[in-house]
Design a protein around this motif. Structure first.
Motif, PDB file in Angstrom:
ATOM      1  N   GLN A 103       0.924  -1.185  -0.324  1.00 57.23           N
ATOM      2  CA  GLN A 103       0.648  -0.341   0.043  1.00 57.23           C
ATOM      3  C   GLN A 103       0.873   1.242  -0.154  1.00 57.23           C
ATOM      4  N   ALA A 104       0.501   2.100  -0.742  1.00 55.23           N
ATOM      5  CA  ALA A 104       1.267   3.872  -1.394  1.00 55.23           C
ATOM      6  C   ALA A 104       3.069   2.824  -1.381  1.00 55.23           C
ATOM      7  N   GLY A 105       3.524   1.839  -1.649  1.00 49.05           N
ATOM      8  CA  GLY A 105       4.450   2.147  -1.994  1.00 49.05           C
ATOM      9  C   GLY A 105       5.745   0.999  -0.866  1.00 49.05           C
ATOM     10  N   GLN A 106       5.017   0.737   0.059  1.00 48.23           N
ATOM     11  CA  GLN A 106       5.317  -0.036   1.108  1.00 48.23           C
ATOM     12  C   GLN A 106       4.193  -1.500   1.505  1.00 48.23           C
ATOM     13  N   PRO A 107       5.161  -2.503   1.823  1.00 50.49           N
ATOM     14  CA  PRO A 107       4.737  -3.759   2.159  1.00 50.49           C
ATOM     15  C   PRO A 107       3.613  -3.452   3.443  1.00 50.49           C
ATOM     16  N   CYS A 108       2.512  -3.376   4.376  1.00 50.68           N
ATOM     17  CA  CYS A 108       1.732  -3.367   5.128  1.00 50.68           C
ATOM     18  C   CYS A 108       1.056  -4.713   6.259  1.00 50.68           C
ATOM     19  N   LEU A 109       1.085  -5.778   5.429  1.00 54.58           N
ATOM     20  CA  LEU A 109       0.900  -7.054   5.427  1.00 54.58           C
ATOM     21  C   LEU A 109       1.934  -8.284   5.166  1.00 54.58           C
ATOM     22  N   ILE A 122       4.546 -13.676  10.892  1.00 58.00           N
ATOM     23  CA  ILE A 122       3.724 -11.854   9.718  1.00 58.00           C
ATOM     24  C   ILE A 122       3.814 -11.169   9.988  1.00 58.00           C
ATOM     25  N   ALA A 123       3.195 -10.405   9.884  1.00 58.63           N
ATOM     26  CA  ALA A 123       3.359  -8.610  10.297  1.00 58.63           C
ATOM     27  C   ALA A 123       2.373  -8.351   9.902  1.00 58.63           C
ATOM     28  N   GLU A 124       2.294  -7.462  11.006  1.00 55.28           N
ATOM     29  CA  GLU A 124       1.985  -6.180  10.255  1.00 55.28           C
ATOM     30  C   GLU A 124       2.067  -4.650  10.399  1.00 55.28           C
ATOM     31  N   ARG A 125       1.475  -3.639   9.435  1.00 57.99           N
ATOM     32  CA  ARG A 125       2.903  -2.213  10.173  1.00 57.99           C
ATOM     33  C   ARG A 125       1.709  -1.962  11.284  1.00 57.99           C
ATOM     34  N   GLY A 126       2.875  -1.260  12.242  1.00 60.61           N
ATOM     35  CA  GLY A 126       2.745  -0.652  13.391  1.00 60.61           C
ATOM     36  C   GLY A 126       2.222  -1.635  14.531  1.00 60.61           C
ATOM     37  N   LYS A 127       1.946  -3.417  13.880  1.00 60.43           N
ATOM     38  CA  LYS A 127       0.648  -3.963  14.806  1.00 60.43           C
ATOM     39  C   LYS A 127       1.900  -5.529  15.337  1.00 60.43           C
ATOM     40  N   GLY A 128       3.163  -5.373  14.606  1.00 64.15           N
ATOM     41  CA  GLY A 128       4.436  -6.196  15.458  1.00 64.15           C
ATOM     42  C   GLY A 128       4.249  -7.130  13.919  1.00 64.15           C
ATOM     43  N   SER A 129       5.134  -8.019  14.363  1.00 62.21           N
ATOM     44  CA  SER A 129       5.602  -9.356  14.050  1.00 62.21           C
ATOM     45  C   SER A 129       5.880 -10.472  14.863  1.00 62.21           C
ATOM     46  N   VAL A 197      18.753  -7.892  -6.153  1.00 59.17           N
ATOM     47  CA  VAL A 197      17.409  -8.243  -5.224  1.00 59.17           C
ATOM     48  C   VAL A 197      16.400  -8.348  -5.480  1.00 59.17           C
ATOM     49  N   LYS A 198      15.653  -8.532  -6.357  1.00 58.67           N
ATOM     50  CA  LYS A 198      14.070  -8.197  -6.259  1.00 58.67           C
ATOM     51  C   LYS A 198      13.165  -7.360  -5.011  1.00 58.67           C
ATOM     52  N   ASP A 199      12.355  -7.164  -5.871  1.00 60.74           N
ATOM     53  CA  ASP A 199      10.785  -6.613  -4.469  1.00 60.74           C
ATOM     54  C   ASP A 199      10.334  -7.489  -4.238  1.00 60.74           C
ATOM     55  N   TRP A 200      10.114  -8.603  -4.802  1.00 58.47           N
ATOM     56  CA  TRP A 200       9.220  -9.562  -4.242  1.00 58.47           C
ATOM     57  C   TRP A 200       9.967 -10.985  -3.378  1.00 58.47           C
ATOM     58  N   ASP A 201      11.754 -10.639  -3.310  1.00 55.28           N
ATOM     59  CA  ASP A 201      12.341 -11.186  -2.635  1.00 55.28           C
ATOM     60  C   ASP A 201      13.002 -10.338  -0.860  1.00 55.28           C
ATOM     61  N   LEU A 202      12.211  -9.629  -0.917  1.00 53.74           N
ATOM     62  CA  LEU A 202      12.701  -7.956   0.008  1.00 53.74           C
ATOM     63  C   LEU A 202      10.877  -7.867   0.703  1.00 53.74           C
ATOM     64  N   ALA A 203      10.138  -7.410   0.230  1.00 55.11           N
ATOM     65  CA  ALA A 203       8.986  -7.196   0.831  1.00 55.11           C
ATOM     66  C   ALA A 203       8.241  -7.697   1.721  1.00 55.11           C
ATOM     67  N   ALA A 204       7.516  -9.154   2.189  1.00 56.17           N
ATOM     68  CA  ALA A 204       7.586  -9.840   3.007  1.00 56.17           C
ATOM     69  C   ALA A 204       8.259  -9.681   4.057  1.00 56.17           C
ATOM     70  N   PRO A 205       9.753 -10.166   3.885  1.00 57.22           N
ATOM     71  CA  PRO A 205      10.519  -9.737   5.618  1.00 57.22           C
ATOM     72  C   PRO A 205      10.645  -8.590   5.922  1.00 57.22           C
ATOM     73  N   GLN A 206      10.607  -8.250   4.724  1.00 53.64           N
ATOM     74  CA  GLN A 206      11.195  -6.730   5.554  1.00 53.64           C
ATOM     75  C   GLN A 206      10.689  -6.018   6.411  1.00 53.64           C
ATOM     76  N   LEU A 207       8.914  -6.486   6.147  1.00 61.32           N
ATOM     77  CA  LEU A 207       7.723  -5.883   7.375  1.00 61.32           C
ATOM     78  C   LEU A 207       8.575  -6.981   8.730  1.00 61.32           C
ATOM     79  N   VAL A 208       8.586  -8.207   8.330  1.00 62.87           N
ATOM     80  CA  VAL A 208       8.670  -8.581   9.422  1.00 62.87           C
ATOM     81  C   VAL A 208      10.195  -8.356  10.311  1.00 62.87           C
ATOM     82  N   LEU A 209      10.889  -8.729   8.956  1.00 61.53           N
ATOM     83  CA  LEU A 209      12.077  -7.520  10.376  1.00 61.53           C
ATOM     84  C   LEU A 209      11.997  -6.045  10.674  1.00 61.53           C
ATOM     85  N   SER A 210      11.650  -5.658  10.451  1.00 62.11           N
ATOM     86  CA  SER A 210      11.068  -3.520  11.239  1.00 62.11           C
ATOM     87  C   SER A 210      10.380  -4.061  11.772  1.00 62.11           C
TER      88      SER A 210
END
Length: 261
Positions: A103-109, A122-129, A197-210
């Motif tokens: 959403q708006a250029g960043q992973p939110c789920l 699993i991760a949700e923006r602002g709600k932890g992983s 590396v590609k977008d699909w490599d990073l988006a989901a784990p980036q949210l988990v890590l952040s």
């Protein structure tokens, strides 16, 4: 929705184990990347479930070039049906199936399942992983004990970092996503690559890590953004900003000839 995503990646992960047991491991090399028949099967299985969950959301997949449009919608699914295909076809455990809601250029789920290891992140923006329902919370230290990469022993630039930065232990793991998640869950302290590396490599784990308190940057310490082309110049996954900066400083000091590729 996050619980539905968790269920979906577990279902597709179960299919991956079933297909592998049935011997579905054939594929072809496309340049430097091996494309297994199971990649396409997993794409279909994951896409069908996401379409049932949210019929109006577009799906952008590594396995569907027609979906990789230049101008992206505000909200869409970004999926990697199998990250770690080589591990899958060779009988190793380090592969995942993963999805991020962008959403708006960043992973939110985000939801990531490593079926052979019985791990679901699993991760949700602002709600932890979470890993298997246990919340992830990194201490944020700059410690340098454990390094991870996808070889039996540290080699190339990873070997140089292992020696030059004083790591004491090394772990082998296949999938890029899973290696990032291993930073998020505290198993390792650092993972980095200096290849595209590609977008699909990073988006989901980036949210988990952040959401666990860690950071994901490109190899020069720049922010990871989505929505332009699909390529990123390397990655650094670290438990803290301090650890990330230390790696960037080391990499730049060695970039002109002392760092093997």
């Amino acid at each position: 929705m996050i619980n539905n995503l968790s269920r979906i990646v577990k279902e597709v992960g179960g299919l991956l184990l079933q297909w592998r047991d049935e011997g579905v491991r054939e594929g072809v090399w496309e340049g430097a990347q091996f494309k297994a028949r199971a990649d396409g099967m997993a794409h279909t299985a994951l896409s069908n479930r996401l379409q049932t969950l949210a019929p109006d959301l577009p799906i952008l997949s590594e396995e569907d070039e027609s979906s990789q449009v230049l101008k992206r919608p505000d909200r869409y699914w970004l999926i990697d049906p199998i990250d770690g295909t080589a591990s899958f076809v060779q009988g190793f455990d380090g592969f995942v199936t993963q999805v991020a809601l962008m959403q708006a250029g960043q992973p939110c789920l985000a939801a990531i399942n490593a079926p052979a290891l019985a791990l679901t992140y699993i991760a949700e923006r602002g709600k932890g992983s979470y890993l298997n329902r246990e919340r992830l919370a990194l201490a944020g230290s700059g410690k340098w004990d454990v390094l991870i990469d996808n070889y039996p022993e540290p080699r190339g630039i990873t070997g140089a970092a292992y020696t030059g930065l004083g790591f004491s232990r090394y772990i082998e793991c296949g999938s890029i996503s899973l290696k990032i998640c291993k930073v998020a869950d505290g198993t390792v302290d650092l993972f980095f690559k200096n290849v595209i590396v590609k977008d699909w490599d990073l988006a989901a784990p980036q949210l988990v890590l952040s959401e666990a308190g860690g950071v994901l940057k490109d190899i020069h310490g720049g922010d990871i953004s989505y929505g332009h082309d699909y390529n990123h110049e390397g990655l650094i996954a670290a438990a803290s900003e301090e650890a990330c900066r230390r790696l960037v400083d080391w990499y730049h000091s060695n970039e002109k000839g002392d760092c093997p590729s």
